[in-house]
Write a protein that holds these residues in place. Structure first.
Motif, short mmCIF file in Angstrom:
data_model
loop_
_atom_site.label_atom_id
_atom_site.label_comp_id
_atom_site.label_asym_id
_atom_site.label_seq_id
_atom_site.Cartn_x
_atom_site.Cartn_y
_atom_site.Cartn_z
N ASP A 266 44.94 -10.92 31.04
CA ASP A 266 44.69 -10.49 29.67
C ASP A 266 43.95 -9.16 29.60
N ALA A 267 42.94 -9.00 30.45
CA ALA A 267 42.15 -7.77 30.42
C ALA A 267 43.01 -6.56 30.76
N VAL A 268 43.95 -6.73 31.68
CA VAL A 268 44.83 -5.64 32.07
C VAL A 268 45.80 -5.31 30.93
N GLY A 319 49.24 -2.20 16.08
CA GLY A 319 47.90 -2.67 16.41
C GLY A 319 47.02 -3.01 15.22
N LYS A 320 47.48 -2.71 14.01
CA LYS A 320 46.65 -2.95 12.84
C LYS A 320 46.23 -4.41 12.72
N ARG A 321 47.11 -5.31 13.13
CA ARG A 321 46.81 -6.74 13.04
C ARG A 321 45.71 -7.17 14.01
N TYR A 322 45.34 -6.28 14.93
CA TYR A 322 44.38 -6.65 15.96
C TYR A 322 43.10 -5.82 15.89
N ASP A 323 42.88 -5.19 14.74
CA ASP A 323 41.66 -4.38 14.58
C ASP A 323 40.40 -5.21 14.82
N CYS A 324 40.44 -6.49 14.44
CA CYS A 324 39.25 -7.34 14.56
C CYS A 324 39.21 -8.11 15.87
N THR A 325 40.18 -7.86 16.76
CA THR A 325 40.19 -8.55 18.05
C THR A 325 40.31 -7.55 19.19
N TYR A 326 41.53 -7.19 19.59
CA TYR A 326 41.72 -6.34 20.76
C TYR A 326 41.13 -4.94 20.62
N TYR A 327 40.98 -4.47 19.38
CA TYR A 327 40.42 -3.13 19.18
C TYR A 327 38.95 -3.19 18.75
N ASP A 328 38.36 -4.36 18.84
CA ASP A 328 36.95 -4.55 18.52
C ASP A 328 36.20 -4.74 19.84
N ASP A 329 35.45 -3.73 20.26
CA ASP A 329 34.75 -3.79 21.55
C ASP A 329 33.78 -4.96 21.63
N GLU A 330 33.14 -5.29 20.53
CA GLU A 330 32.20 -6.41 20.54
C GLU A 330 32.93 -7.74 20.71
N TRP A 331 34.07 -7.88 20.07
CA TRP A 331 34.88 -9.10 20.22
C TRP A 331 35.27 -9.28 21.69
N LEU A 332 35.68 -8.21 22.33
CA LEU A 332 36.06 -8.28 23.74
C LEU A 332 34.86 -8.57 24.63
N ALA A 333 33.71 -7.96 24.32
CA ALA A 333 32.50 -8.18 25.12
C ALA A 333 32.05 -9.63 25.04
N ARG A 334 32.14 -10.23 23.85
CA ARG A 334 31.72 -11.64 23.70
C ARG A 334 32.58 -12.56 24.56
N ARG A 335 33.78 -12.16 24.86
CA ARG A 335 34.68 -12.96 25.68
C ARG A 335 34.73 -12.49 27.13
N ILE A 337 35.78 -9.82 28.48
CA ILE A 337 37.05 -9.21 28.87
C ILE A 337 36.79 -7.77 29.29
N GLU A 338 36.91 -7.50 30.58
CA GLU A 338 36.63 -6.17 31.13
C GLU A 338 37.93 -5.37 31.18
N TRP A 339 38.17 -4.56 30.18
CA TRP A 339 39.45 -3.90 29.99
C TRP A 339 39.43 -2.41 30.33
N GLY A 341 38.61 -0.51 32.96
CA GLY A 341 39.20 -0.04 34.22
C GLY A 341 40.71 -0.02 34.15
N ALA A 342 41.30 -1.05 33.56
CA ALA A 342 42.75 -1.10 33.43
C ALA A 342 43.25 -0.01 32.50
N MET A 343 42.47 0.30 31.45
CA MET A 343 42.85 1.38 30.55
C MET A 343 42.89 2.71 31.29
N ASP A 344 41.86 2.97 32.09
CA ASP A 344 41.82 4.24 32.84
C ASP A 344 42.98 4.33 33.83
N ASP A 345 43.29 3.22 34.51
CA ASP A 345 44.39 3.21 35.47
C ASP A 345 45.73 3.53 34.79
N CYS A 346 45.97 2.88 33.65
CA CYS A 346 47.23 3.08 32.94
C CYS A 346 47.31 4.47 32.32
N ARG A 347 46.18 4.94 31.80
CA ARG A 347 46.16 6.25 31.17
C ARG A 347 46.53 7.33 32.19
#
Length: 350
Positions: A266-268, A319-335, A337-339, A341-347
């Motif tokens: 999921d994080a990737v 991505g608009k439907r995920y503003d409060c989840t996948y695009y919310d850094d705090e939501w990801l941090a609470r779970r 989810i370390e994303w 590194g994968a973002m930098d690799d893909c970018r």
């Protein structure tokens, strides 16, 4: 009876007219600087009127049910969904003047819930996602309605030989490209309907293209593909990537038309989703990130083998439907989810 027949004929006409209101979804080429000779194409399904790939499925499910005589002018329509399919089905139900109830997990992203209600649908939330099927069946019995049952009917409601399905559209749009016959088509599996349609179409048209299904790590599909005896996940083993991956093998999942499956953490997926969003200048959903990870792995393998060619995948929703989840850094941090590194690799590969 004649009144019902007339109503159904008009209902089919309305749905077919909706398809003709707009051109097909765009195919967006993406150059891969680190993968010489390979071009990635994104089939942008977010441009449908209801914003996702599921618009195609909802249209097919309604036509299937209408032509089978399962839906009439007073039928309450019910679906079990993680959100996007229900958004699209609510759209078509309202078009036909029908009541629609979506049975969804309580964890479904709020913007999806809002979109279902925007299109006139009702929400029936359940705490345990595994109960959505039984609850949908119960509501259909209580209302005298029809349970669309995407997880059973997705693979048969769409004409896989052609007739404007997504595979036919992809190949028509690829005609004038440098590599018109893709080496790979990559998609996810929620019901399994899209992969079944594409896989069957490839064989029917005798294309050399192979089909890869990208699946969340915490999904049963890739496990079942490797070992058919595995049909369910252990309890509390679930992915947070909405729209793809399931805890049980759905009737519409057809593993025999798939050439390969790739499991993605999921994080990737979320990191790849963020990287692609930056590359495109617009936000995409989590399942598109899952697809991208598989595409980049296949591109690596093609380069290593000295191959050139094209890879086609699906931009499943915005991505608009995920503003409060996948695009919310705090939501990801609470779970946890370390994303990043994968973002930098893909970018670095886009």
């Amino acid at each position: 009876m004649e009144d019902v027949r007339t109503w159904r004929a008009e209902a089919v006409r309305l749905i077919e007219a909706d398809y003709n209101h707009s051109a097909d979804t765009h195919l967006v080429p993406i150059a891969l600087p680190r993968h010489a000779g390979i071009t990635l194409y994104l089939k942008n399904e977010s441009s449908h009127p209801t914003g996702s790939l599921k618009h195609r499925l909802a249209r097919s499910l309604f036509l299937y049910a209408l032509c089978n005589g399962w839906i009439g002018p007073n039928t309450c329509v019910i679906e079990a969904s993680s959100g996007s399919t229900a958004v699209s089905e609510a759209y078509f139900a309202r078009m036909l003047g029908l009541r629609f109830i979506a049975v969804v997990p309580a964890t479904t992203a709020a913007p999806k819930i809002d979109a279902i209600r925007f299109h006139g649908g009702e929400i029936h939330a359940v705490d345990d996602p595994r109960t959505v099927y039984a609850v949908a069946q119960r509501l259909a019995a209580e209302t005298g309605g029809h349970y669309l049952d995407q997880f059973t009917h997705a693979e048969r409601a769409t004409d896989w030989r052609g007739n404007n399905n997504i595979a036919e559209s992809i190949f028509a749009q690829m005609t004038r490209e440098e590599h018109p016959i893709p080496t790979w088509v990559v998609c996810g599996a929620g019901t399994g309907g899209t992969s079944a349609t594409i896989g069957r179409y490839l064989r029917y048209q005798r294309h050399a293209t192979q089909l890869c299904v990208a699946d969340p790590l915490h999904s049963v599909f890739h496990r079942h593909y490797a070992d058919p005896a595995i049909t369910t996940l252990p309890e509390k083993c679930a992915s947070c990537i909405e729209g793809i991956g399931r805890p049980r093998v759905e009737p519409s999942f057809v593993p025999t038309v798939i050439d390969r499956m790739i499991a993605v953490e999921d994080a990737v997926s979320i990191g790849a989703m963020r990287a692609l969003s930056q590359r495109l200048g617009r936000r995409v959903g989590g399942s598109t990130g899952t697809n991208l990870v598989a595409c980049l792995m296949l591109a690596d393998e093609m380069v290593s083998a000295g191959e050139a060619g094209s890879i086609v995948t699906l931009l499943c929703d915005g991505g608009k439907r995920y503003d409060c989840t996948y695009y919310d850094d705090e939501w990801l941090a609470r779970r946890a989810i370390e994303w990043r590194g994968a973002m930098d690799d893909c970018r670095a590969m886009l």
